[in-house]
Design an enzyme around this catalytic site. Structure first.
Site, PDB file in Angstrom:
ATOM      1  N   ASN A  18      52.655  63.293  35.276  1.00 33.16           N
ATOM      2  CA  ASN A  18      53.718  62.636  34.930  1.00 33.16           C
ATOM      3  C   ASN A  18      54.984  63.443  34.431  1.00 33.16           C
ATOM      4  O   ASN A  18      55.936  62.930  35.133  1.00 33.16           O
ATOM      5  CB  ASN A  18      53.315  61.606  33.686  1.00 33.16           C
ATOM      6  CG  ASN A  18      52.851  60.262  34.468  1.00 33.16           C
ATOM      7  OD1 ASN A  18      53.252  59.539  35.119  1.00 33.16           O
ATOM      8  ND2 ASN A  18      51.361  60.398  34.107  1.00 33.16           N
ATOM      9  N   MET A  93      48.377  63.234  23.492  1.00 31.00           N
ATOM     10  CA  MET A  93      47.026  62.433  22.883  1.00 31.00           C
ATOM     11  C   MET A  93      47.000  62.335  21.621  1.00 31.00           C
ATOM     12  O   MET A  93      46.002  62.701  20.723  1.00 31.00           O
ATOM     13  CB  MET A  93      45.822  63.193  23.458  1.00 31.00           C
ATOM     14  CG  MET A  93      45.607  63.455  24.699  1.00 31.00           C
ATOM     15  SD  MET A  93      45.455  61.776  25.690  1.00 31.00           S
ATOM     16  CE  MET A  93      44.114  61.459  25.312  1.00 31.00           C
ATOM     17  N   HIS A 112      50.846  54.247  30.074  1.00 30.58           N
ATOM     18  CA  HIS A 112      49.343  54.134  29.846  1.00 30.58           C
ATOM     19  C   HIS A 112      48.724  53.471  31.306  1.00 30.58           C
ATOM     20  O   HIS A 112      49.355  52.651  31.775  1.00 30.58           O
ATOM     21  CB  HIS A 112      49.174  53.087  28.660  1.00 30.58           C
ATOM     22  CG  HIS A 112      47.784  52.718  28.376  1.00 30.58           C
ATOM     23  ND1 HIS A 112      47.242  53.774  27.574  1.00 30.58           N
ATOM     24  CD2 HIS A 112      46.844  51.669  28.637  1.00 30.58           C
ATOM     25  CE1 HIS A 112      45.668  53.186  27.438  1.00 30.58           C
ATOM     26  NE2 HIS A 112      45.654  51.973  28.211  1.00 30.58           N
TER      27      HIS A 112
HETATM   28  C1  GRF Z   1      48.015  59.510  32.427  1.00 29.21           C
HETATM   29  O1  GRF Z   1      46.937  58.910  33.109  1.00 29.21           O
HETATM   30  C2  GRF Z   1      48.765  58.721  31.158  1.00 29.21           C
HETATM   31  O2  GRF Z   1      48.950  57.165  31.827  1.00 29.21           O
HETATM   32  C3  GRF Z   1      47.932  58.682  30.165  1.00 29.21           C
HETATM   33  O3  GRF Z   1      47.502  59.943  30.121  1.00 29.21           O
HETATM   34  C4  GRF Z   1      47.599  60.643  31.641  1.00 29.21           C
HETATM   35  C5  GRF Z   1      48.363  61.721  31.574  1.00 29.21           C
HETATM   36  O4  GRF Z   1      48.258  62.406  32.999  1.00 29.21           O
HETATM   37  N1  GRF Z   1      48.585  58.318  28.979  1.00 29.21           N
HETATM   38  P1  GRF Z   1      49.138  63.531  33.271  1.00 29.21           P
HETATM   39  O5  GRF Z   1      49.152  64.612  32.196  1.00 29.21           O
HETATM   40  O6  GRF Z   1      50.826  62.985  33.047  1.00 29.21           O
HETATM   41  O7  GRF Z   1      48.837  64.018  34.654  1.00 29.21           O
END
Ligand code: GRF
Length: 203
Positions: A18, A93, A112
């Site tokens: 992301n 996290m 999310h």
């Molecule tokens: C994503 O699925 C987001 O929605 C969740 O954690 C994951 C993170 O993925 N909160 P990335 O590290 O952005 O690839």
């Protein structure tokens, strides 16, 4: 209304796809923001390695063994020192302390991988799959002190197919995540919304 050009603080704990999608839009000029700082509580997070490779300001503080309030104060200080005025959680996290949330009022977003309020918490894609829902998706919302609970900015739905595995479903959702996170940031930067109770509405 003059659009605001936010300095983003992106907080991540892992892969960082992301973050990469947001950074790609910022670098391409299609998202009118600057990346002020990329922070991780994990010094070996792949997302942090990627931020470093892109030459972005970034750093980490290991969270293990530090009291949440003290840790969050250190993180907030680091973000403020780097001029961050919009915090984007991207696979971060950790639950934020009230003190942290109060330092960035209405200025913290999270993504999310479910259609909240369904399936908050960990393993949202797995929860959706085993529950047997036919539609799931992703949500960008403002962050408060509770888990996956603040007012919702944007959502995108995807079908759950009969032959889906955790991997196929997660990757279908992730494609949508990469679209709606930048769109939500752009909306917040534009400022043409107001929050009515739990509802975020266009103005
Ligand atoms: C994503 O699925 C987001 O929605 C969740 O954690 C994951 C993170 O993925 N909160 P990335 O590290 O952005 O690839």
């Amino acid at each position: 209304m003059t659009p605001w050009r936010p300095r983003l603080g992106i907080l991540l704990s892992g892969r960082g796809s992301n973050f990469e999608a947001i950074a790609a839009n910022v670098l391409a000029g299609s998202l009118a923001c600057e990346i002020g700082f990329v922070f991780s509580n994990k010094s070996d997070a792949p997302g942090l390695t990627r931020a470093r490779a892109l030459g972005l300001p970034c750093g980490s503080i290991p969270s293990a063994g530090i009291d949440r309030t003290i840790f969050d104060e250190q993180v907030a200080k680091l973000l403020k020192e780097n001029g961050v005025d919009l915090v984007c959680l991207a696979g971060y996290m950790r639950l934020l302390s009230g003190g942290f949330v109060a330092q960035f009022p209405g200025r913290i977003l999270n993504i999310h991988p479910s259609l909240l309020p369904a399936f908050p918490g960990l393993d949202a894609q797995y929860q959706a799959l085993v529950h047997g829902v036919k539609l799931t998706g992703c949500t960008v919302h403002f962050v408060d002190e509770n888990l996956d609970s603040g007012p919702i900015l944007l959502q995108s739905a995807v079908p759950v197919l009969d032959d889906d595995t955790l991997e196929t479903l997660s990757s279908r959702i992730l494609k949508e995540e990469h679209k709606i996170y930048s769109a939500a940031i752009a909306w917040v930067a534009q400022g043409n919304y107001r929050i009515e109770g739990r509802r975020v509405v266009n103005t």
